[in-house]
Design a protein around this motif. Structure first.
Motif, PDB file in Angstrom:
ATOM      1  N   LYS A  35       0.840  -1.196   0.000  1.00 23.52           N
ATOM      2  CA  LYS A  35       0.000   0.000   0.000  1.00 23.52           C
ATOM      3  C   LYS A  35       0.876   1.247   0.000  1.00 23.52           C
ATOM      4  N   GLU A  37       0.689   5.620   0.210  1.00 14.82           N
ATOM      5  CA  GLU A  37      -0.101   6.814   0.501  1.00 14.82           C
ATOM      6  C   GLU A  37       0.330   7.903  -0.473  1.00 14.82           C
ATOM      7  N   ILE A  83      -5.023   6.034  -0.402  1.00 13.24           N
ATOM      8  CA  ILE A  83      -4.173   4.858  -0.278  1.00 13.24           C
ATOM      9  C   ILE A  83      -4.369   4.036  -1.550  1.00 13.24           C
TER      10      ILE A  83
END
Length: 92
Positions: A35, A37, A83
């Motif tokens: 993931k 950001e 995200i």
């Protein structure tokens, strides 16, 4: 296998972009989700596409992305954070 995730953003793009976990441990052949950001630091809506760079280059044929935010353009409005995910495995 240990993988280090580095991110870079073009100096022309007012986005902050980083992996939520910059070092990961994976097993060859198993799916792994990473993931990221992403923040639009500008005062305008921006659409961009991520490019995926792998080092050493000889691993490229073995790194299989099955899902990735980098497959399509992403749009963030001013100040927006999201995200984004990538799912991949290393093919034995």
């Amino acid at each position: 296998m240990t993988i280090r995730l580095n991110t870079e953003v073009s100096s022309l793009l007012e986005w902050k972009f980083h992996a939520l976990q910059d070092v990961i441990e994976i097993n060859i052949g198993q799916n792994h989700t990473v993931k990221y950001e992403v923040n639009n630091l500008s005062n305008k809506t921006i659409t961009a596409t991520a490019d995926f760079i792998v080092f050493p280059e000889k691993i490229i044929p073995y790194l299989i992305k099955t899902e990735c935010f980098c497959f399509i353009k992403q749009t963030l409005v001013p100040g927006e954070s999201q995200i984004f995910s990538m799912v991949f495995f290393l093919d034995p």
